[in-house]
Design an enzyme around this catalytic site. Structure first.
Site, PDB file in Angstrom:
ATOM      1  N   LEU A  15      11.277   1.355   7.191  1.00 41.64           N
ATOM      2  CA  LEU A  15      10.659   1.778   5.940  1.00 41.64           C
ATOM      3  C   LEU A  15      11.452   2.933   5.347  1.00 41.64           C
ATOM      4  O   LEU A  15      11.876   3.837   6.062  1.00 41.64           O
ATOM      5  CB  LEU A  15       9.215   2.225   6.184  1.00 41.64           C
ATOM      6  CG  LEU A  15       8.428   2.627   4.926  1.00 41.64           C
ATOM      7  CD1 LEU A  15       8.170   1.408   4.055  1.00 41.64           C
ATOM      8  CD2 LEU A  15       7.124   3.299   5.297  1.00 41.64           C
TER       9      LEU A  15
ATOM     10  N   LYS B 130       6.557  -1.987   1.961  1.00 42.95           N
ATOM     11  CA  LYS B 130       5.372  -1.372   2.591  1.00 42.95           C
ATOM     12  C   LYS B 130       4.164  -2.286   2.385  1.00 42.95           C
ATOM     13  O   LYS B 130       3.327  -2.076   1.498  1.00 42.95           O
ATOM     14  CB  LYS B 130       5.128   0.022   2.018  1.00 42.95           C
ATOM     15  CG  LYS B 130       4.202   0.888   2.881  1.00 42.95           C
ATOM     16  CD  LYS B 130       4.195   2.314   2.387  1.00 42.95           C
ATOM     17  CE  LYS B 130       3.240   3.203   3.170  1.00 42.95           C
ATOM     18  NZ  LYS B 130       3.679   3.418   4.569  1.00 42.95           N
TER      19      LYS B 130
ATOM     20  N   TYR C 271       0.833  -1.197   0.000  1.00 41.11           N
ATOM     21  CA  TYR C 271       0.000   0.000   0.000  1.00 41.11           C
ATOM     22  C   TYR C 271       0.868   1.248   0.000  1.00 41.11           C
ATOM     23  O   TYR C 271       2.076   1.198   0.266  1.00 41.11           O
ATOM     24  CB  TYR C 271      -0.955   0.002   1.195  1.00 41.11           C
ATOM     25  CG  TYR C 271      -0.339   0.416   2.510  1.00 41.11           C
ATOM     26  CD1 TYR C 271      -0.548   1.698   3.020  1.00 41.11           C
ATOM     27  CD2 TYR C 271       0.448  -0.463   3.257  1.00 41.11           C
ATOM     28  CE1 TYR C 271       0.008   2.089   4.235  1.00 41.11           C
ATOM     29  CE2 TYR C 271       1.007  -0.086   4.459  1.00 41.11           C
ATOM     30  CZ  TYR C 271       0.795   1.187   4.943  1.00 41.11           C
ATOM     31  OH  TYR C 271       1.355   1.576   6.138  1.00 41.11           O
TER      32      TYR C 271
ATOM     33  N   GLU D  12      12.142   2.651  14.355  1.00 39.73           N
ATOM     34  CA  GLU D  12      11.268   3.692  13.808  1.00 39.73           C
ATOM     35  C   GLU D  12      10.014   3.766  14.656  1.00 39.73           C
ATOM     36  O   GLU D  12       9.855   3.019  15.619  1.00 39.73           O
ATOM     37  CB  GLU D  12      10.922   3.397  12.348  1.00 39.73           C
ATOM     38  CG  GLU D  12      10.271   2.051  12.123  1.00 39.73           C
ATOM     39  CD  GLU D  12      10.133   1.684  10.646  1.00 39.73           C
ATOM     40  OE1 GLU D  12      10.283   2.565   9.792  1.00 39.73           O
ATOM     41  OE2 GLU D  12       9.868   0.500  10.366  1.00 39.73           O
TER      42      GLU D  12
END
Length: 286
Positions: free
Chosen positions: A206, A150, A33, A182
């Site tokens: 990411l 992702k 996504y 993160e």
């Protein structure tokens, strides 16, 4: 008024959009996504998001059902028909419906499922939290080790958001081997002695589109950037902290695991980076 959504080549009222129970996105979390922000009716950072989308698809050996120009046109149409001035466009592509459940990937003749929808977010750029700052807690990073893809596998980040909510704070930062990876849906940073410090790119985090732009803009503004991992203790003793994401832009962090940073107020570097990012990203919006 019902939203118009996009599903497999059709624009439909959201109540009429249906996906098979055998879709691999539903039964396997087998999909990717992207989320793009909309300001002043225009899409921010589309080239970066489309490039990362293609990378995620390639890493999972999944084909894209549309070209990137077609994808941009779909974004524009949804923004237009749903009258989005400030908000988000969510895009999801799954491996599609093979007709039954199986761990093995289906044959190449199975068409991917592609879905897009909008979310209106009035006041997105003027989020009051950016003036006040947010509070985070740290939790162990128990995700798989391809966080650079992702995917729609978002159960653990959802658990992190709920842990933060139960703790009465805004978000959670993940910690692995003693270092921050993160945030639950964002990239994490601290500022110490004028240096902007954030973890280097790898499979562990990411590859944020906003991250890349903010670091580039920081360098252009003569700010020093250091890409390395940091601990929660370092973060608690930093001059500033913040995170970046497509939907929050640059968001100051003023408390970590119950300890306020400095005077507990957003610092000047995070504030300036948010200002620069919003100004520059609007210039290149499409």
């Amino acid at each position: 008024m019902s939203r118009t959504v996009y599903l497999n080549g059709e624009y439909l009222p959201e109540a009429e959009a249906k996906v098979s129970i055998f879709d691999r996105g539903f039964v396997m979390g087998d999909g990717v996504y992207e989320v793009t922000s909309v300001l002043d009716g225009k899409i921010l950072e589309f080239p970066g998001h489309s490039a990362r989308l293609q990378r995620s698809l390639n890493e999972l050996e999944m084909k894209c059902p549309v070209t990137m120009p077609e994808l941009l046109a779909i974004h524009h149409e949804l923004v237009k028909v749903n009258n989005i001035d400030e908000g988000l466009v969510y895009l999801q592509i799954t491996r599609g419906n093979p007709g039954d459940r199986d761990f093995a990937y289906p044959d190449d003749n199975v068409e991917p499922t592609i879905v897009l929808f909008t979310q209106a977010k009035p006041g997105l750029a003027a989020d009051p939290k950016a003036k006040k700052g947010i509070k985070v807690i740290s939790i162990p990073d128990l995700r798989w080790h391809r966080r650079d893809i992702k995917t729609v596998q978002l159960l653990y980040p959802s658990m992190a958001k709920m842990a933060a909510k139960k703790a009465g704070v805004d978000d959670a930062w993940f910690v692995e081997d003693g270092k921050v990876t993160e945030g639950s849906s964002n990239n994490a940073y601290i500022v110490k002695n004028g240096q902007i410090i954030t973890r280097e790119l790898s499979h562990d985090i990411l590859h944020g589109i906003t991250r890349a732009s903010v670091l580039k803009m920081a360098a252009e503004a003569q700010m020093e950037v250091v890409e390395r991992a940091f601990t929660i203790e370092e973060a608690q003793n930093a001059d500033e902290a913040f995170y970046t994401s497509a939907s929050s832009f640059v968001m100051p962090v003023v408390e970590i695991d119950g300890k306020a940073l400095k005077d507990g107020k957003p610092g000047p570097i995070a504030a300036r980076l948010r200002e620069i990012y919003l100004e520059e990203s609007k210039k290149t919006a499409v």
